[in-house]
Design a protein around this motif. Structure first.
Motif, PDB file in Angstrom:
ATOM      1  N   GLN A   4       0.846  -1.186   0.000  1.00 53.68           N
ATOM      2  CA  GLN A   4       0.000   0.000   0.000  1.00 53.68           C
ATOM      3  C   GLN A   4       0.884   1.239   0.000  1.00 53.68           C
ATOM      4  O   GLN A   4       1.543   1.534   0.992  1.00 53.68           O
ATOM      5  N   ALA A   5       0.874   1.959  -1.118  1.00 53.43           N
ATOM      6  CA  ALA A   5       1.673   3.184  -1.232  1.00 53.43           C
ATOM      7  C   ALA A   5       0.832   4.395  -0.866  1.00 53.43           C
ATOM      8  O   ALA A   5      -0.358   4.453  -1.194  1.00 53.43           O
ATOM      9  N   SER A   6       1.457   5.342  -0.212  1.00 53.68           N
ATOM     10  CA  SER A   6       0.763   6.566   0.178  1.00 53.68           C
ATOM     11  C   SER A   6       1.760   7.706   0.280  1.00 53.68           C
ATOM     12  O   SER A   6       2.984   7.485   0.257  1.00 53.68           O
ATOM     13  N   GLY A   7       1.228   8.924   0.414  1.00 54.07           N
ATOM     14  CA  GLY A   7       2.079  10.081   0.664  1.00 54.07           C
ATOM     15  C   GLY A   7       2.277  11.017  -0.503  1.00 54.07           C
ATOM     16  O   GLY A   7       2.921  12.058  -0.358  1.00 54.07           O
ATOM     17  N   GLY A   8       1.757  10.678  -1.664  1.00 53.79           N
ATOM     18  CA  GLY A   8       1.894  11.565  -2.804  1.00 53.79           C
ATOM     19  C   GLY A   8       1.059  12.822  -2.643  1.00 53.79           C
ATOM     20  O   GLY A   8       0.259  12.943  -1.715  1.00 53.79           O
ATOM     21  N   GLY A   9       1.268  13.753  -3.562  1.00 56.40           N
ATOM     22  CA  GLY A   9       0.498  14.990  -3.521  1.00 56.40           C
ATOM     23  C   GLY A   9       1.109  16.048  -4.405  1.00 56.40           C
ATOM     24  O   GLY A   9       1.997  15.757  -5.217  1.00 56.40           O
ATOM     25  N   LEU A  10       0.618  17.245  -4.224  1.00 55.46           N
ATOM     26  CA  LEU A  10       1.100  18.407  -4.963  1.00 55.46           C
ATOM     27  C   LEU A  10       2.033  19.215  -4.069  1.00 55.46           C
ATOM     28  O   LEU A  10       1.671  19.536  -2.927  1.00 55.46           O
ATOM     29  N   VAL A  11       3.195  19.549  -4.586  1.00 56.71           N
ATOM     30  CA  VAL A  11       4.179  20.295  -3.808  1.00 56.71           C
ATOM     31  C   VAL A  11       4.892  21.275  -4.734  1.00 56.71           C
ATOM     32  O   VAL A  11       5.029  21.018  -5.936  1.00 56.71           O
ATOM     33  N   GLN A  12       5.327  22.396  -4.179  1.00 58.97           N
ATOM     34  CA  GLN A  12       6.057  23.372  -4.964  1.00 58.97           C
ATOM     35  C   GLN A  12       7.502  22.946  -5.160  1.00 58.97           C
ATOM     36  O   GLN A  12       8.044  22.173  -4.356  1.00 58.97           O
TER      37      GLN A  12
END
Length: 120
Positions: A4-12
């Motif tokens: 189970q992968a997690s932690g991605g998102g949008l970052v500058q």
């Protein structure tokens, strides 16, 4: 086996993210655990791995910026991504196999992807 992968998102650009890969059905300290990434129209490419013996590997593009680690108590592998760049934008996949290597075919188990987008 599930990863189970997690932690991605949008970052500058210049920011940080930490990806996590939690395993069930296998013990992360007994496997090579790796991260790959993929952009549209491209094959999955190796990012980093931590072998069963604790040795770590990185592709040149992330060396010095990112750190892979393992939490045996949580049966989880983390990828700390610092100094993120727009070219790091991709879907990131975790994988498990018997020994570390840069080829995707060396890994038997794959998690679902997590999107990382680096943009201002």
């Amino acid at each position: 086996v599930q990863l189970q992968a997690s932690g991605g998102g949008l970052v500058q650009p210049g920011g940080s993210l930490r990806l996590s890969c939690t395993a069930s059905g296998l013990t992360v300290s007994s496997y090579a655990m790796a991260w790959f990434r993929q952009t549209p129209g491209s094959e999955r490419s190796f990012v980093s791995a931590i072998n069963y013996n604790g040795k770590t590997y990185y592709t040149d593009a992330v060396l010095g910026r990112w750190t892979i680690s393992r939490d045996n108590a949580e049966n989880t592998v983390h990828l700390q991504m610092n100094s993120l760049k727009p070219e790091d934008t991709a879907v990131y996949y975790c994988a498990a196999g018997p020994n570390a290597g840069v080829g995707a075919l060396m890994y038997d188990y794959w998690g679902q992807g997590t999107q990382v987008t680096v943009s201002s």
